[in-house]
Design a protein around this motif. Sequence first.
Motif, mmCIF file in Angstrom:
data_model
loop_
_atom_site.group_PDB
_atom_site.id
_atom_site.type_symbol
_atom_site.label_atom_id
_atom_site.label_comp_id
_atom_site.label_asym_id
_atom_site.label_seq_id
_atom_site.Cartn_x
_atom_site.Cartn_y
_atom_site.Cartn_z
ATOM 1 N N GLY A 173 -3.448 -21.761 -14.255
ATOM 2 C CA GLY A 173 -4.786 -21.407 -14.752
ATOM 3 C C GLY A 173 -5.095 -22.152 -16.049
ATOM 4 N N GLN A 174 -6.281 -21.870 -16.597
ATOM 5 C CA GLN A 174 -6.723 -22.656 -17.745
ATOM 6 C C GLN A 174 -5.872 -22.417 -19.001
ATOM 7 O OE1 GLN A 174 -10.501 -21.760 -19.526
ATOM 8 N NE2 GLN A 174 -10.904 -23.901 -19.928
ATOM 9 N N CYS A 175 -5.695 -21.157 -19.349
ATOM 10 C CA CYS A 175 -4.894 -20.847 -20.536
ATOM 11 C C CYS A 175 -3.467 -21.387 -20.357
ATOM 12 C CB CYS A 175 -4.879 -19.324 -20.730
ATOM 13 S SG CYS A 175 -3.698 -18.729 -21.909
ATOM 14 N N GLY A 176 -2.899 -21.095 -19.204
ATOM 15 C CA GLY A 176 -1.517 -21.499 -18.940
ATOM 16 C C GLY A 176 -1.310 -22.999 -18.972
ATOM 17 N N THR A 177 -2.250 -23.745 -18.391
ATOM 18 C CA THR A 177 -2.061 -25.205 -18.357
ATOM 19 C C THR A 177 -2.282 -25.802 -19.753
ATOM 20 O OG1 THR A 177 -4.330 -25.474 -17.572
ATOM 21 C CG2 THR A 177 -2.611 -25.531 -15.913
ATOM 22 N N LYS A 178 -3.167 -25.175 -20.548
ATOM 23 C CA LYS A 178 -3.354 -25.686 -21.918
ATOM 24 C C LYS A 178 -2.058 -25.507 -22.728
ATOM 25 C CE LYS A 178 -7.380 -23.609 -22.874
ATOM 26 N NZ LYS A 178 -8.336 -23.000 -23.772
ATOM 27 N N ILE A 179 -1.412 -24.375 -22.529
ATOM 28 C CA ILE A 179 -0.145 -24.137 -23.249
ATOM 29 C C ILE A 179 0.935 -25.104 -22.730
ATOM 30 C CG2 ILE A 179 1.679 -22.439 -23.704
ATOM 31 C CD1 ILE A 179 -0.517 -20.256 -23.566
ATOM 32 N N GLY A 217 -5.710 -12.243 -18.424
ATOM 33 C CA GLY A 217 -7.031 -11.688 -18.136
ATOM 34 C C GLY A 217 -7.867 -12.464 -17.133
ATOM 35 N N GLY A 218 -7.407 -13.627 -16.670
ATOM 36 C CA GLY A 218 -8.252 -14.464 -15.821
ATOM 37 C C GLY A 218 -7.984 -14.256 -14.339
ATOM 38 N N GLY A 219 -8.189 -15.322 -13.546
ATOM 39 C CA GLY A 219 -8.042 -15.215 -12.107
ATOM 40 C C GLY A 219 -6.878 -16.039 -11.563
ATOM 41 N N THR A 220 -6.891 -17.330 -11.855
ATOM 42 C CA THR A 220 -5.844 -18.197 -11.284
ATOM 43 C C THR A 220 -4.469 -17.799 -11.805
ATOM 44 O OG1 THR A 220 -7.454 -19.987 -11.170
ATOM 45 C CG2 THR A 220 -5.138 -20.592 -10.957
ATOM 46 N N GLY A 221 -4.374 -17.633 -13.121
ATOM 47 C CA GLY A 221 -3.085 -17.286 -13.731
ATOM 48 C C GLY A 221 -2.668 -15.870 -13.374
ATOM 49 N N ALA A 222 -3.587 -14.918 -13.540
ATOM 50 C CA ALA A 222 -3.244 -13.511 -13.301
ATOM 51 C C ALA A 222 -2.892 -13.284 -11.826
ATOM 52 C CB ALA A 222 -4.402 -12.609 -13.720
ATOM 53 N N LEU A 224 -2.373 -11.925 -23.771
ATOM 54 C CA LEU A 224 -3.141 -10.722 -23.445
ATOM 55 C C LEU A 224 -4.589 -10.905 -23.886
ATOM 56 C CD1 LEU A 224 -0.596 -7.992 -24.635
ATOM 57 C CD2 LEU A 224 -1.078 -8.665 -22.274
ATOM 58 N N PRO A 225 -5.542 -10.364 -23.102
ATOM 59 C CA PRO A 225 -6.957 -10.606 -23.408
ATOM 60 C C PRO A 225 -7.420 -9.974 -24.714
ATOM 61 C CG PRO A 225 -6.727 -9.021 -21.608
ATOM 62 C CD PRO A 225 -5.357 -9.545 -21.888
ATOM 63 N N LEU A 226 -8.458 -10.550 -25.287
ATOM 64 C CA LEU A 226 -9.084 -9.970 -26.476
ATOM 65 C C LEU A 226 -9.877 -8.736 -26.052
ATOM 66 C CD1 LEU A 226 -10.490 -13.235 -28.099
ATOM 67 C CD2 LEU A 226 -8.689 -11.769 -29.050
ATOM 68 N N GLU A 271 -12.679 -7.736 -27.045
ATOM 69 C CA GLU A 271 -14.122 -7.985 -26.868
ATOM 70 C C GLU A 271 -14.452 -8.678 -25.549
ATOM 71 O OE1 GLU A 271 -12.613 -9.379 -29.871
ATOM 72 O OE2 GLU A 271 -13.462 -11.388 -30.139
ATOM 73 N N GLU A 272 -13.441 -9.080 -24.779
ATOM 74 C CA GLU A 272 -13.734 -9.728 -23.493
ATOM 75 C C GLU A 272 -14.248 -8.740 -22.442
ATOM 76 O OE1 GLU A 272 -10.867 -12.695 -21.924
ATOM 77 O OE2 GLU A 272 -9.850 -12.375 -23.826
ATOM 78 N N GLY A 273 -14.087 -7.445 -22.697
ATOM 79 C CA GLY A 273 -14.618 -6.464 -21.752
ATOM 80 C C GLY A 273 -13.572 -5.947 -20.791
ATOM 81 N N ASP A 333 -0.110 -11.188 -27.892
ATOM 82 C CA ASP A 333 -1.372 -10.455 -28.008
ATOM 83 C C ASP A 333 -2.394 -11.292 -28.776
ATOM 84 O OD1 ASP A 333 -3.403 -8.679 -28.255
ATOM 85 O OD2 ASP A 333 -2.176 -7.022 -29.036
ATOM 86 N N ASN A 334 -3.387 -11.812 -28.039
ATOM 87 C CA ASN A 334 -4.432 -12.610 -28.699
ATOM 88 C C ASN A 334 -5.117 -11.819 -29.813
ATOM 89 O OD1 ASN A 334 -4.207 -15.047 -27.307
ATOM 90 N ND2 ASN A 334 -5.697 -14.496 -25.732
ATOM 91 N N ASN A 335 -5.264 -10.490 -29.615
ATOM 92 C CA ASN A 335 -5.927 -9.663 -30.631
ATOM 93 C C ASN A 335 -5.186 -9.724 -31.960
ATOM 94 O OD1 ASN A 335 -8.007 -8.141 -28.985
ATOM 95 N ND2 ASN A 335 -6.139 -7.785 -27.823
ATOM 96 N N ALA A 356 -9.423 -20.397 -32.209
ATOM 97 C CA ALA A 356 -8.335 -19.412 -32.276
ATOM 98 C C ALA A 356 -7.346 -19.665 -31.144
ATOM 99 C CB ALA A 356 -8.895 -17.995 -32.168
ATOM 100 N N TYR A 357 -7.857 -19.901 -29.929
ATOM 101 C CA TYR A 357 -6.968 -20.144 -28.793
ATOM 102 C C TYR A 357 -6.093 -21.368 -29.043
ATOM 103 C CZ TYR A 357 -9.314 -16.764 -25.740
ATOM 104 O OH TYR A 357 -9.797 -15.614 -25.170
ATOM 105 N N GLU A 358 -6.714 -22.402 -29.530
ATOM 106 C CA GLU A 358 -5.971 -23.644 -29.777
ATOM 107 C C GLU A 358 -4.830 -23.389 -30.781
ATOM 108 O OE1 GLU A 358 -7.389 -27.048 -29.047
ATOM 109 O OE2 GLU A 358 -6.334 -28.286 -30.516
ATOM 110 N N ILE A 391 -3.468 -20.480 -31.535
ATOM 111 C CA ILE A 391 -2.484 -19.555 -30.954
ATOM 112 C C ILE A 391 -1.572 -20.327 -29.992
ATOM 113 C CG2 ILE A 391 -2.205 -17.547 -29.428
ATOM 114 C CD1 ILE A 391 -4.889 -16.478 -30.628
ATOM 115 N N ASN A 392 -2.161 -21.211 -29.189
ATOM 116 C CA ASN A 392 -1.358 -21.980 -28.226
ATOM 117 C C ASN A 392 -0.306 -22.824 -28.939
ATOM 118 O OD1 ASN A 392 -3.062 -20.857 -26.390
ATOM 119 N ND2 ASN A 392 -4.157 -22.736 -25.877
ATOM 120 N N TYR A 393 -0.716 -23.472 -30.020
ATOM 121 C CA TYR A 393 0.254 -24.265 -30.780
ATOM 122 C C TYR A 393 1.351 -23.370 -31.362
ATOM 123 C CZ TYR A 393 -1.693 -28.929 -30.425
ATOM 124 O OH TYR A 393 -2.070 -30.148 -29.937
#
Length: 359
Positions: free
Chosen positions: A9-15, A101-106, A131-133, A135-137, A162-164, A176-178, A180-182
């Motif tokens: 997924g997107q988060c996972g591949t960026k990491i 929190g997403g689809g491909t990764g989760a 883990l999702p923020l 505020e993402e709902g 925990d992204n929060n 923030a994601y960038e 956190i990933n680093y």
Amino acid sequence: MRAIIIGIGQCGTKIADIFSLVDFEALAINTSKGDLEYLKHIPQDRRVLIGESIVGGKGVNANPVLGREAMKRDLPMVMRKIRSLVGYEDVDIFFLTFGFGGGTGAGGTPVLAEALKEEYPDSLVVAIGALPLKEEGIRPTINAAITIDKLSKIVDSIIAIDNNKLKESGEDISQAYERINYAIVERIASLLALIDVPGEQTLDASDLKFVLRAMGSFATVGYAKADASKVKSLSRLIVRSFENEGLYLDVNIESALYGLVAIHGPPEALKANEIFEALNELTERIRGKQIFRGFYPDPREREVEVVTLLSGIYESKSIEDIVVTAKRYAQEFMKAKEEGEIKKRQLLSGLPDFDDIYP
Ligand code: GDP
């Protein structure tokens, strides 16, 4: 020690892409062709598009059911890719990076984890998930809760971030994601770099594997760093890396089974008595009473750096918040659906059939 990083997924591949930048063997798997093209460091032949027959390379729009289907359908192709990367040398640990929190990764990560466990029973499979923020709902929270449940029955450990906890207030989300990933990659990479380094009191692969073989419970990393000339109490610095301000997940450290700590810095700063004082205190505090330790005196260093891995965690507020919120939502949702169904049946009952009206 050999570790292979697989981002999903997107988060996972960026990491995974950042792991590739620092010379780890890494593979990227996604349902979105655009997101795969956007990566910078993972070579083209290690980027795998899945689910093309379902979503045509356009991603699954945070739907984990589609993510799971995509991974299931293309699992033979994914496993062929992994086999060719693995070759004939053993792999100690597969790290699967993804966003909860997403689809491909989760959806896809538990499917892949299960296949890896089956094909490589001697290797550890460790999930590293963000883990999702808040505020993402609600949807990311539900995706996360269900994925936590599934993974905990398959993988050896779940390193949850925990992204929060890591996002700073007012910070733009993509920045923030960038950051956190680093931070995730730096911590894990610096720990892995210290494994099997020759020396007297160092950590080896079997220590790390012991700590991560924890029956699908949670693990997290911690960190503390200070200028060597300014460290008043080394034992305090070490303890700090185990406390909630230093850890990447809100946990009750007393509930942990194992710890692992690597201390790096100029030789004159690594005072043995202070190190032992801190480690004895921490060993007493955690439930499993085992902390593996490695000391890495380095005359070129000016800073003291403490990297910690805490595992076998059974109590985490970050995780509880997600699971409780998801459960409450699911119960309310099911109740609303049932009540709606009853109301609908009541409203429609007593209506005749067409035949009764138009004989
Ligand atoms: P997928 O591509 O369908 O698996 O979904 P994503 O990976 O885009 O997003 C999943 C979740 O991961 C989101 O709900 C966010 O909480 C989180 N997330 C997305 N991108 C990043 C990232 O780059 N870093 C971190 N730490 N978290 C992210």
